[in-house]
Scaffold this active site. Sequence first.
Site, mmCIF file in Angstrom:
data_model
loop_
_atom_site.group_PDB
_atom_site.id
_atom_site.type_symbol
_atom_site.label_atom_id
_atom_site.label_comp_id
_atom_site.label_asym_id
_atom_site.label_seq_id
_atom_site.Cartn_x
_atom_site.Cartn_y
_atom_site.Cartn_z
ATOM 1 N N ARG A 233 1.363 3.935 -8.983
ATOM 2 C CA ARG A 233 0.044 3.385 -9.619
ATOM 3 C C ARG A 233 0.267 2.221 -10.080
ATOM 4 N NH1 ARG A 233 -4.633 5.860 -8.053
ATOM 5 N NH2 ARG A 233 -5.473 4.490 -9.418
ATOM 6 N N THR B 191 -7.765 -0.455 -9.651
ATOM 7 C CA THR B 191 -8.396 -0.246 -8.501
ATOM 8 C C THR B 191 -9.332 -1.539 -7.956
ATOM 9 O OG1 THR B 191 -8.919 1.924 -9.331
ATOM 10 C CG2 THR B 191 -10.664 1.155 -7.382
ATOM 11 N N HIS C 28 -3.869 3.593 -1.210
ATOM 12 C CA HIS C 28 -4.309 4.515 -2.028
ATOM 13 C C HIS C 28 -2.918 4.992 -2.556
ATOM 14 C CE1 HIS C 28 -5.514 8.504 -2.995
ATOM 15 N NE2 HIS C 28 -4.507 9.005 -2.699
ATOM 16 N N PHE D 299 -20.976 5.226 -3.826
ATOM 17 C CA PHE D 299 -20.054 4.334 -2.655
ATOM 18 C C PHE D 299 -19.431 5.106 -1.658
ATOM 19 C CE2 PHE D 299 -17.545 4.920 -6.604
ATOM 20 C CZ PHE D 299 -16.255 5.522 -5.862
ATOM 21 N N TYR E 299 -11.599 12.206 0.357
ATOM 22 C CA TYR E 299 -12.209 11.583 -1.014
ATOM 23 C C TYR E 299 -13.356 12.663 -1.371
ATOM 24 C CZ TYR E 299 -9.818 7.213 -0.779
ATOM 25 O OH TYR E 299 -8.907 6.290 -1.055
ATOM 26 N N GLU F 100 -2.515 16.129 -1.389
ATOM 27 C CA GLU F 100 -2.756 15.003 -0.498
ATOM 28 C C GLU F 100 -1.816 15.056 0.429
ATOM 29 O OE1 GLU F 100 -5.378 12.381 -3.827
ATOM 30 O OE2 GLU F 100 -3.538 11.707 -3.058
ATOM 31 N N ARG G 295 -2.271 -4.762 -4.927
ATOM 32 C CA ARG G 295 -3.718 -5.088 -5.029
ATOM 33 C C ARG G 295 -4.170 -6.406 -5.329
ATOM 34 N NH1 ARG G 295 -5.936 0.941 -6.845
ATOM 35 N NH2 ARG G 295 -6.530 1.575 -5.010
ATOM 36 N N LYS H 186 -4.566 1.163 3.773
ATOM 37 C CA LYS H 186 -6.016 1.230 4.359
ATOM 38 C C LYS H 186 -6.230 0.133 5.255
ATOM 39 C CE LYS H 186 -7.603 2.802 -0.237
ATOM 40 N NZ LYS H 186 -8.908 2.768 -1.305
ATOM 41 N N ASN I 8 -9.448 -2.452 -0.931
ATOM 42 C CA ASN I 8 -8.257 -2.659 -1.763
ATOM 43 C C ASN I 8 -6.900 -2.059 -1.171
ATOM 44 O OD1 ASN I 8 -8.582 0.136 -2.294
ATOM 45 N ND2 ASN I 8 -9.061 -0.066 -4.292
HETATM 46 P P1 DAT Z 1 -8.288 4.388 -7.057
HETATM 47 O O1 DAT Z 1 -8.020 4.221 -5.418
HETATM 48 O O2 DAT Z 1 -7.633 3.295 -7.821
HETATM 49 O O3 DAT Z 1 -7.461 5.721 -7.218
HETATM 50 P P2 DAT Z 1 -10.789 5.711 -7.389
HETATM 51 O O4 DAT Z 1 -9.979 6.859 -7.325
HETATM 52 O O5 DAT Z 1 -11.587 5.577 -8.506
HETATM 53 O O6 DAT Z 1 -9.827 4.438 -7.329
HETATM 54 O O7 DAT Z 1 -11.763 5.373 -6.117
HETATM 55 C C1 DAT Z 1 -11.089 5.467 -4.766
HETATM 56 C C2 DAT Z 1 -11.543 4.344 -3.913
HETATM 57 O O8 DAT Z 1 -13.085 4.373 -3.724
HETATM 58 C C3 DAT Z 1 -11.126 3.278 -4.377
HETATM 59 O O9 DAT Z 1 -9.914 2.974 -3.955
HETATM 60 C C4 DAT Z 1 -12.288 2.077 -3.641
HETATM 61 C C5 DAT Z 1 -13.436 2.981 -3.661
HETATM 62 N N1 DAT Z 1 -14.400 2.686 -4.885
HETATM 63 C C6 DAT Z 1 -14.149 2.915 -6.248
HETATM 64 N N2 DAT Z 1 -14.922 2.389 -6.959
HETATM 65 C C7 DAT Z 1 -15.879 1.547 -6.205
HETATM 66 C C8 DAT Z 1 -16.786 1.006 -6.315
HETATM 67 N N3 DAT Z 1 -17.410 0.826 -7.880
HETATM 68 N N4 DAT Z 1 -17.487 0.345 -5.391
HETATM 69 C C9 DAT Z 1 -16.800 0.518 -4.274
HETATM 70 N N5 DAT Z 1 -16.034 1.192 -3.746
HETATM 71 C C10 DAT Z 1 -15.415 1.618 -4.822
HETATM 72 MG MG MG Z 2 -8.108 7.778 -6.779
#
Ligand code: DAT
Ligand code: MG
Length: 140
Positions: free
Chosen positions: A87, A93, A117, A59, A51, A128, A104, A11, A114
């Site tokens: 993962r 996350t 992805h 967010f 996304y 994807e 991370r 990212k 973070n």
């Molecule tokens: P991951 O990337 O671990 O699969 P996710 O699919 O739940 O996590 O969310 C996608 C992305 O969105 C994550 O990498 C960062 C952002 N994100 C998730 N939860 C968030 C939050 N509470 N505040 C801000 N950004 C967030």
């Molecule tokens: Mg995810």
Amino acid sequence: MAVQRTFSIIKPDATNRNLTGAINAVIEKAGLRIIAQRRIQMSQAQAEEFYGVHKERPFFGELVEFMTSAPVVVQVLEGENGVAAYRDVMGATNPADAADGTIRKLFALSIGENSVHGSDSAENAEIEIAQFFTADQIVG
Ligand code: DAT
Ligand code: MG
């Protein structure tokens, strides 16, 4: 479990800090092979599609803005039980919850910034990968 492919993105927070190689070293040390890789500037439309599952989340706007703020590196990774293996090496996350030695924990700045992805299922990995790579660009 068999050899399986997953989709990865390095990212903007990581490309901005010149961490592509350091993150790839962690990926390869974990036994995952980088079988396709390209640096791109994601468009707003690409980020919104990618996304899309999060579009109702508070967010979402911030996430799309972040993912389009600087170049990213899109990758296909392959390894034994590849989706879960990546993962594991990514970590939680929220970097505050990520285990020692994970990408991370090592590199992420915050829950939003973070660093990486990784697909959350084999089905999503296929979807994807197809968004960013054609079959001939993947050399396993
Ligand atoms: P991951 O990337 O671990 O699969 P996710 O699919 O739940 O996590 O969310 C996608 C992305 O969105 C994550 O990498 C960062 C952002 N994100 C998730 N939860 C968030 C939050 N509470 N505040 C801000 N950004 C967030
Ligand atoms: Mg995810």
